[in-house]
Design a protein around this motif. Sequence first.
Motif, PDB file in Angstrom:
ATOM      1  N   ASN A 647      31.087  -8.403  35.516  1.00 49.69           N
ATOM      2  CA  ASN A 647      31.227  -9.586  34.659  1.00 49.69           C
ATOM      3  C   ASN A 647      30.678  -9.381  33.259  1.00 49.69           C
ATOM      4  O   ASN A 647      30.777 -10.265  32.420  1.00 49.69           O
ATOM      5  CB  ASN A 647      30.516 -10.787  35.303  1.00 49.69           C
ATOM      6  CG  ASN A 647      31.261 -11.316  36.502  1.00 49.69           C
ATOM      7  OD1 ASN A 647      32.491 -11.455  36.463  1.00 49.69           O
ATOM      8  ND2 ASN A 647      30.541 -11.604  37.578  1.00 49.69           N
ATOM      9  N   THR A 648      30.086  -8.229  33.004  1.00 44.80           N
ATOM     10  CA  THR A 648      29.514  -7.986  31.682  1.00 44.80           C
ATOM     11  C   THR A 648      30.596  -8.109  30.609  1.00 44.80           C
ATOM     12  O   THR A 648      31.658  -7.483  30.710  1.00 44.80           O
ATOM     13  CB  THR A 648      28.885  -6.588  31.626  1.00 44.80           C
ATOM     14  OG1 THR A 648      27.790  -6.544  32.523  1.00 44.80           O
ATOM     15  CG2 THR A 648      28.406  -6.257  30.224  1.00 44.80           C
ATOM     16  N   GLY A 649      30.317  -8.910  29.597  1.00 42.02           N
ATOM     17  CA  GLY A 649      31.267  -9.152  28.523  1.00 42.02           C
ATOM     18  C   GLY A 649      31.966 -10.484  28.649  1.00 42.02           C
ATOM     19  O   GLY A 649      32.688 -10.899  27.739  1.00 42.02           O
ATOM     20  N   SER A 650      31.755 -11.192  29.756  1.00 45.09           N
ATOM     21  CA  SER A 650      32.482 -12.437  29.979  1.00 45.09           C
ATOM     22  C   SER A 650      31.823 -13.636  29.320  1.00 45.09           C
ATOM     23  O   SER A 650      32.271 -14.764  29.499  1.00 45.09           O
ATOM     24  CB  SER A 650      32.615 -12.699  31.483  1.00 45.09           C
ATOM     25  OG  SER A 650      31.333 -12.851  32.077  1.00 45.09           O
ATOM     26  N   GLY A 651      30.763 -13.388  28.573  1.00 40.37           N
ATOM     27  CA  GLY A 651      30.125 -14.499  27.879  1.00 40.37           C
ATOM     28  C   GLY A 651      28.629 -14.527  28.050  1.00 40.37           C
ATOM     29  O   GLY A 651      27.969 -15.426  27.533  1.00 40.37           O
ATOM     30  N   GLN A 652      28.070 -13.562  28.746  1.00 35.76           N
ATOM     31  CA  GLN A 652      26.631 -13.527  28.945  1.00 35.76           C
ATOM     32  C   GLN A 652      26.007 -12.655  27.868  1.00 35.76           C
ATOM     33  O   GLN A 652      26.044 -11.436  27.941  1.00 35.76           O
ATOM     34  CB  GLN A 652      26.307 -12.954  30.323  1.00 35.76           C
ATOM     35  CG  GLN A 652      26.965 -13.712  31.464  1.00 35.76           C
ATOM     36  CD  GLN A 652      26.791 -12.989  32.782  1.00 35.76           C
ATOM     37  OE1 GLN A 652      25.708 -12.529  33.093  1.00 35.76           O
ATOM     38  NE2 GLN A 652      27.862 -12.884  33.557  1.00 35.76           N
ATOM     39  N   SER A 653      25.415 -13.290  26.871  1.00 37.16           N
ATOM     40  CA  SER A 653      24.873 -12.509  25.763  1.00 37.16           C
ATOM     41  C   SER A 653      23.641 -11.708  26.175  1.00 37.16           C
ATOM     42  O   SER A 653      23.167 -10.876  25.413  1.00 37.16           O
ATOM     43  CB  SER A 653      24.526 -13.421  24.586  1.00 37.16           C
ATOM     44  OG  SER A 653      23.613 -14.434  24.975  1.00 37.16           O
ATOM     45  N   ASP A 654      23.113 -11.959  27.367  1.00 36.53           N
ATOM     46  CA  ASP A 654      21.987 -11.178  27.870  1.00 36.53           C
ATOM     47  C   ASP A 654      22.446  -9.864  28.493  1.00 36.53           C
ATOM     48  O   ASP A 654      21.633  -9.062  28.944  1.00 36.53           O
ATOM     49  CB  ASP A 654      21.192 -11.987  28.905  1.00 36.53           C
ATOM     50  CG  ASP A 654      19.915 -11.272  29.344  1.00 36.53           C
ATOM     51  OD1 ASP A 654      19.219 -10.736  28.473  1.00 36.53           O
ATOM     52  OD2 ASP A 654      19.628 -11.241  30.551  1.00 36.53           O
ATOM     53  N   ASP A 655      23.740  -9.634  28.524  1.00 37.34           N
ATOM     54  CA  ASP A 655      24.244  -8.404  29.114  1.00 37.34           C
ATOM     55  C   ASP A 655      23.717  -7.192  28.364  1.00 37.34           C
ATOM     56  O   ASP A 655      23.434  -7.240  27.156  1.00 37.34           O
ATOM     57  CB  ASP A 655      25.778  -8.385  29.091  1.00 37.34           C
ATOM     58  CG  ASP A 655      26.358  -9.302  30.154  1.00 37.34           C
ATOM     59  OD1 ASP A 655      25.644  -9.616  31.117  1.00 37.34           O
ATOM     60  OD2 ASP A 655      27.530  -9.704  30.014  1.00 37.34           O
ATOM     61  N   LEU A 656      23.631  -6.089  29.079  1.00 36.20           N
ATOM     62  CA  LEU A 656      23.029  -4.879  28.534  1.00 36.20           C
ATOM     63  C   LEU A 656      23.696  -4.421  27.241  1.00 36.20           C
ATOM     64  O   LEU A 656      23.028  -4.048  26.279  1.00 36.20           O
ATOM     65  CB  LEU A 656      23.099  -3.764  29.575  1.00 36.20           C
ATOM     66  CG  LEU A 656      22.536  -2.426  29.113  1.00 36.20           C
ATOM     67  CD1 LEU A 656      21.024  -2.511  28.949  1.00 36.20           C
ATOM     68  CD2 LEU A 656      22.909  -1.319  30.085  1.00 36.20           C
ATOM     69  N   CYS A 657      25.024  -4.420  27.212  1.00 32.55           N
ATOM     70  CA  CYS A 657      25.746  -3.879  26.060  1.00 32.55           C
ATOM     71  C   CYS A 657      25.333  -4.556  24.762  1.00 32.55           C
ATOM     72  O   CYS A 657      25.338  -3.930  23.691  1.00 32.55           O
ATOM     73  CB  CYS A 657      27.250  -4.034  26.249  1.00 32.55           C
ATOM     74  SG  CYS A 657      27.876  -3.267  27.751  1.00 32.55           S
ATOM     75  N   PHE A 658      24.970  -5.842  24.869  1.00 32.35           N
ATOM     76  CA  PHE A 658      24.731  -6.620  23.658  1.00 32.35           C
ATOM     77  C   PHE A 658      23.269  -6.633  23.260  1.00 32.35           C
ATOM     78  O   PHE A 658      22.812  -7.486  22.520  1.00 32.35           O
ATOM     79  CB  PHE A 658      25.297  -8.026  23.852  1.00 32.35           C
ATOM     80  CG  PHE A 658      26.714  -7.970  24.346  1.00 32.35           C
ATOM     81  CD1 PHE A 658      27.697  -7.324  23.611  1.00 32.35           C
ATOM     82  CD2 PHE A 658      27.043  -8.474  25.592  1.00 32.35           C
ATOM     83  CE1 PHE A 658      28.986  -7.206  24.090  1.00 32.35           C
ATOM     84  CE2 PHE A 658      28.337  -8.365  26.077  1.00 32.35           C
ATOM     85  CZ  PHE A 658      29.309  -7.732  25.328  1.00 32.35           C
ATOM     86  N   LYS A 659      22.535  -5.625  23.764  1.00 35.35           N
ATOM     87  CA  LYS A 659      21.224  -5.313  23.213  1.00 35.35           C
ATOM     88  C   LYS A 659      21.394  -4.461  21.954  1.00 35.35           C
ATOM     89  O   LYS A 659      20.480  -4.370  21.144  1.00 35.35           O
ATOM     90  CB  LYS A 659      20.369  -4.543  24.221  1.00 35.35           C
ATOM     91  CG  LYS A 659      20.241  -5.188  25.590  1.00 35.35           C
ATOM     92  CD  LYS A 659      19.477  -6.486  25.567  1.00 35.35           C
ATOM     93  CE  LYS A 659      19.295  -7.035  26.974  1.00 35.35           C
ATOM     94  NZ  LYS A 659      18.566  -8.317  26.984  1.00 35.35           N
TER      95      LYS A 659
END
Length: 805
Positions: A647-659
């Motif tokens: 689900n990463t990228g579906s709207g969770q700004s806490d996801d790893l990529c968006f560090k």
Amino acid sequence: MNGHRFIIGLLLLGLLTTVQAARVSDIRSTKHNLSVTGPGTVKAVSETQVCVFCHTPHGSTVSQTAPLWNRELSGATYTPYTSNSINATDIAAEPGGSSKLCLSCHDGTLAIGSVNVSSGQSGVSIDLNGTGTGGTMATGQGETSGFTRKLGVDLTNDHPISFTYDSTLALADGELRDPASAAHIGTRAPGIKHQVPLEDGKVECVSCHDPHIRDSDPTRNIKFLRLNRFQSSTPGGGAFNETGDIVCLACHDKLGQAWAGSAHANPSVADETYKSGAAALREFPDTTRVWEAACLNCHDTHTVQGSRRLLREGTDAAGGPTTPRLGGSPAIESTCYQCHSNAAESILSTVTDVPDIKTDFQLSRHMPISSNDQPAGSEQHNIKDADFIETQDNLGKDQLTNNRHAECTDCHNPHRLMKNRLFNGSGSSADSTHDPDTPSNLASGALRGAWGVEPVYSSTSFQDKPSGYTVKKGDGGSGASTAVTSSHLTREYQICLKCHSDYGYQDDNLYPAGTRPDLGDSGGGTPSGTNGMIQYTNQAKEFQAPFSHQGEGSAANTGAGSGYATDNHRSWHPVMDTTGRTATERNMDANAFLLPWRNNIGNQTMYCTDCHGSATANATRVPTGSNPWGPHGSSKNFILKGDWDSNTGSGQSDDLCFKCHDFNTYPADGGSRTGFYNPDSDKGRGDLHSYHRKQIGAMKCSWCHVAVPHGWKNKALLVNLNDVGPEAGKAAGGEEICTGSGGWGSTNGGCSKNNGYTNAPYYLNAFLKVVNFRPSGQWRENDCGSKSGDTGRNWMRDAACQSPN
């Protein structure tokens, strides 16, 4: 009798070292005065003679050369000290020399009051108060604790004795002073009073202790030590300083300057003080500072039973700042947790500048630091030398996966680590970790002097593991070279790869089935099946950064050779080396990255711990509050700083990529231009991350990108279902076939219409098919599609992107 005492006193004078200003030859005022006038809790009921408990002018034990010894010697069988890293080869199973004299009381097998002769009578048993069962040595805080002087007959938790200390030993150890050149060490002889006396070239109890001395201040307990019990001046790291250095440094120089500059010895760093209760338990002066306790912070020459390498409180038994551990099994972390825990559990009065590591290790996902978490159920960490190196078998090589473990000293050398942002001391001393505002992969001060491995490659193919590894060890000293070719460790990843590659385990190159360790094989780890993964991957394969694949050139394709090979190359997060792909070469706006990553795109490196460690706040990978930097533990799977799943990228700004990557650019509706861009002005599509998000209503990273984003065979970490090969246990070039009417069909299996293709570890709900890898910023719709069917819009509409989950 007084005349005999005078003669004995002259004989005993030969046992004394050069008297320090703080030392007084006054046995009457020490605990070794067992007469009725003695100051200790163990003393005679009525006997007034002081020396009789050890010496007699007549009827002495003739089996010992000690001056007129008045006791029989124990006939006990001893278990001597041993360790995998000790270089002494002749540690006697039966202690010898004067050590036998000490043990006649301290092993607890003979009554202390039992003497050969007293007042002309033979075989006398002098009545004592304060003794243990049968008049033997009392147990103090507990017979198995480190706070008793009843040593017992198991000496594995006591400093080794009765071994030869010579130049050969010093050379083999590498961190011992050579007695041939260190004038303060040597065998006693008439007129020669070495500060560290040997007996016939051997270390014995009296090498450190003189049983007749006290401090000039009777309230200070110097433990009968010939030299300083504590460090009293700033360590210099050179020749032994009899006035200022702790007794341990008389023999152990610990790489001299490396120890002197370490975070545990430097007065400007190790300035925290002991809590009163913790100091009292250790018989330290109140408010003793860490740098003054020096070696004694972590080691005790007579430590808790079960501990290895004389580690203070180094077992898994229950204990605390003022509660001693009683026995238990080896547990290195317990020694470190004395200080590196929360304020309530620490032995220190303030812990503001002391990382709380214990709390991270108690998070839901953590390294297997405890014996209970390790597959073998016991501590497997077993170093073989002063560089803390372990054999590959002990890491888990050759199918010995039960040996896999994590311990504090796998990553840190406590004798060498320092408070500095660079391992060579040339960086800022603001903290012991790297500067989060200046991306790099150089080892920080906290990793100084640790050991690791550098992969050696003979192929650039993603499918090939390294051809070998070069061990990096030692300490280059202040200002040491930062070159990756240095013999000492210079990179953080070199530590990680000794366990997370085929250096530390088998790897037959087969995915998904293979010989690598399984997820979930140790406690605290990420459960098996997370993201579909069953086994660890070989990160040395993944992070390889071939020079020929740097930049945006047309490097040889690493998969099957066909039309989609155009302009393809390997990709990687720049842990081992830079990518060479600048913002210009990527045809992207640097603001698609967050700070500091946007500052030098393509020419910077990064740490494993930029992604792995305790969870961090949105849009940052910098630890918050008291959380330390480092992959000790996290509330997130894979010990990551953010979530990473399908689900990463579906709207969770806490996801790893968006560090590191700008959330508003990628899964959101707009933002900066990325390298995934359509340059055709008549199409009006522009940035294709944003365009697809608007068309589909959601974006998930693993639809298009590899599920283990360390490094990959295709550019931009892009999956390509036209080329599913050995990384998925398939033949190279296999296509996962999709038709509009029949949903996902497959020549290889593992697909479903709405959920894409999953085949761990690299494919997680993947949809993307590429028929031509364009240079960044030049993507067209017909670059995507099935190599055996539709491409472009038709393929996306009818087959791939219709209601994906």
